[in-house]
Enzyme design. Structure first.
Site, PDB file in Angstrom:
ATOM      1  N   GLU A  94     -17.790  32.738  28.867  1.00 57.60           N
ATOM      2  CA  GLU A  94     -18.500  32.866  30.150  1.00 57.60           C
ATOM      3  C   GLU A  94     -18.293  34.242  30.769  1.00 57.60           C
ATOM      4  O   GLU A  94     -19.196  34.782  31.414  1.00 57.60           O
ATOM      5  CB  GLU A  94     -18.080  31.759  31.120  1.00 57.60           C
ATOM      6  CG  GLU A  94     -18.465  30.353  30.663  1.00 57.60           C
ATOM      7  CD  GLU A  94     -19.946  30.202  30.334  1.00 57.60           C
ATOM      8  OE1 GLU A  94     -20.795  30.639  31.129  1.00 57.60           O
ATOM      9  OE2 GLU A  94     -20.263  29.639  29.260  1.00 57.60           O
TER      10      GLU A  94
ATOM     11  N   HIS B 196     -20.819  36.579  29.583  1.00 58.81           N
ATOM     12  CA  HIS B 196     -22.093  36.503  30.313  1.00 58.81           C
ATOM     13  C   HIS B 196     -21.984  37.271  31.631  1.00 58.81           C
ATOM     14  O   HIS B 196     -22.909  37.988  32.020  1.00 58.81           O
ATOM     15  CB  HIS B 196     -22.437  35.046  30.640  1.00 58.81           C
ATOM     16  CG  HIS B 196     -22.899  34.246  29.463  1.00 58.81           C
ATOM     17  ND1 HIS B 196     -23.782  34.730  28.528  1.00 58.81           N
ATOM     18  CD2 HIS B 196     -22.613  32.970  29.072  1.00 58.81           C
ATOM     19  CE1 HIS B 196     -24.021  33.790  27.620  1.00 58.81           C
ATOM     20  NE2 HIS B 196     -23.320  32.714  27.925  1.00 58.81           N
TER      21      HIS B 196
ATOM     22  N   HIS C  29     -26.251  35.495  24.197  1.00 60.84           N
ATOM     23  CA  HIS C  29     -25.671  34.766  23.078  1.00 60.84           C
ATOM     24  C   HIS C  29     -25.810  35.512  21.756  1.00 60.84           C
ATOM     25  O   HIS C  29     -26.840  36.092  21.460  1.00 60.84           O
ATOM     26  CB  HIS C  29     -26.309  33.387  22.961  1.00 60.84           C
ATOM     27  CG  HIS C  29     -25.773  32.434  23.975  1.00 60.84           C
ATOM     28  ND1 HIS C  29     -26.514  31.418  24.521  1.00 60.84           N
ATOM     29  CD2 HIS C  29     -24.551  32.363  24.558  1.00 60.84           C
ATOM     30  CE1 HIS C  29     -25.775  30.760  25.395  1.00 60.84           C
ATOM     31  NE2 HIS C  29     -24.581  31.313  25.446  1.00 60.84           N
TER      32      HIS C  29
END
Ligand SMILES: *[C@@H]1O[C@H](CO)[C@@H](O)[C@H](O)[C@H]1NC(C)=O
Ligand SMILES: *[C@@H]1O[C@H](CO)[C@@H](O)[C@H](O)[C@H]1NC(C)=O
Ligand SMILES: *[C@@H]1O[C@H](CO)[C@@H](O)[C@H](O)[C@H]1NC(C)=O
Length: 283
Positions: free
Chosen positions: A238, A241, A247
Site C-alpha cells: 500500500e 501506491h 500494480h
C-alpha cells in the site's frame, strides 16, 4: 476528528485479504470453468463485475451491466473475451479468452483492491495515469484508530517496517505525526468487504489515504499461518501506491496485486525499485 474520518472514507486504494482457498466465492464460480464466448452461464456477471472493478472491462448497457445487480447479464460476449485476454496477458497465463481453471484460480486469490489500470501493466511495474507523484520527500502519517490496542500495535509495526523498506531504496523519509495534526497520509482501519477478497486499499499521490480491512485475520509474525494475512507485506504494498506505483505483473514484486494467506512479500524486488526510480529518479 470528523474531518479525518471523512478523509479516510474517501480512500480509493485497497489491499487484499488472504483467505483459505475453500471460500464461498470459489465454490460458486467453479461451474464457470471452461466457459467461452457465445455462451450464457449463470454467474458470469460476477466475473464481469470483478474485471470491471480491476480495470479490465467497462460496464455499460451493451455489456449487460448496470448499477442494478439483478439486471446484470450472464452473456459471454466479445467485450468479456477481450477483458479476459487482457487479464491473462497481465498475469502470464495462456491468452485463450476462455475462463480456464488457471485464470479462475488467479481470480480467486485475495488481492489488493486497487485497479490494475487496464493493460497498462507492461512489462512489469506500472505508474498511475498521469504519473502523479509527491513534490516533497518527507511525509508524515497519522493513524485514525477506533480499533483495539492489539490491532493498532500490529498496524504500527507493519507500517514502520514497510516505510523502512521503501526508505532504504528511495529519498523518502516517513514519520508518524500526531493523530490530530494535518498529515500527508491518513491511515484507517475499517470494514471493507468482510474477510477475503479485498485486503486493503489506498489512493494515488498526492491524496495519501490508505485503509485496511478490519475483518482480516492479520499477522505480523515472520511465519503467518495459511489462514492469516501478513500485514507487513500488505502495508509495504500500500505504501507503494501512496508514493505513486501501480500494480506490477511481476509475481515477486511487492506491487504484485495478489497475496495468498501465509505468504510473506516484504522486500522490494528490482522491479519495484525500477518503478520508483522511473518516477523519482535514483536517490
Ligand atoms: C459499451 O462498451 C463497449 C466496450 O467498451 C463499447 O464498444 C460500446 O460502444 C459501449 N456502448 C455504450 C452505449 O457506451
Ligand atoms: C498453457 O497451455 C499449455 C499447453 O496447453 C499447458 O501445458 C500449460 O499448463 C498452460 N499454462 C497455464 C498457466 O494454464
Ligand atoms: C486467525 O489465525 C489464527 C492462527 O492461524 C487462528 O488460530 C484463528 O482461528 C484465526 N482466526 C480467524 C477468525 O480466522
Amino acid at each position: 476528528m470528523a474531518k479525518n474520518l471523512s478523509l479516510v472514507l474517501s480512500i480509493t486504494l485497497l489491499l487484499l485479504v488472504i483467505q483459505p482457498i475453500r471460500g464461498h466465492s470459489f465454490k460458486s464460480l467453479q461451474h464457470l470453468v471452461g466457459s467461452h464466448k457465445g455462451q450464457t452461464v449463470k454467474g458470469l456477471h460476477e466475473i464481469k463485475h470483478y474485471l470491471s472493478a480491476f480495470g479490465y472491462l467497462k460496464l455499460n448497457r451493451s455489456t449487460g451491466l448496470s448499477n442494478d445487480h439483478a439486471s446484470v447479464k450472464d452473456e459471454f460476449d466479445e467485450h468479456l473475451e477481450l477483458a479476459i485476454k487482457s487479464f491473462q496477458k497481465n498475469f502470464h497465463l495462456n491468452v485463450t479468452g476462455r475462463l480456464d481453471s488457471s485464470t479462475l484460480d488467479v481470480m480467486m486469490t485475495p488481492r489488493c483492491g486497487v485497479s490494475d489500470i487496464d493493460d497498462n501493466m507492461s512489462p512489469n511495474y506500472a505508474l498511475f495515469p498521469g504519473k502523479p507523484k509527491w513534490g516533497k520527500k518527507f511525509l508524515t502519517y497519522t493513524i485514525n484508530s477506533g480499533v483495539t490496542r492489539e490491532v493498532l500495535d500490529k498496524l504500527s509495526f507493519a507500517l514502520q517496517t514497510g516505510f523502512e523498506e521503501w526508505h532504504k531504496h528511495t529519498q523518502f523519509t516517513f514519520a508518524r505525526g500526531r493523530p490530530t495534526s494535518t498529515s500527508d497520509i491518513g491511515i484507517g482501519i475499517m470494514h471493507i468487504d468482510g474477510p477475503r477478497k479485498v485486503l486493503a486499499d489506498s489512493v494515488a499521490p498526492t491524496s495519501g489515504k490508505m485503509r485496511f480491512d478490519a475483518d482480516e485475520n492479520w499477522s505480523i509474525n515472520d511465519k503467518p499461518n495459511v489462514d492469516q494475512i501478513d500485514m507487513v507485506s500488505v502495508a509495504t504494498h500500500e505504501i507503494g501506491h501512496i508514493i505513486g506505483l501501480g500494480h506490477s505483473t511481476h509475481p515477486d514484486a511487492v506491487m504484485y496485486p495478489y497475496l495468498n494467506g501465509g505468504v510473506i512479500r516484504r522486500k522490494l524486488s528490482q522491479d519495484d525499485i525500477d518503478g520508483v526510480f522511473a518516477l523519482y529518479g535514483k536517490p
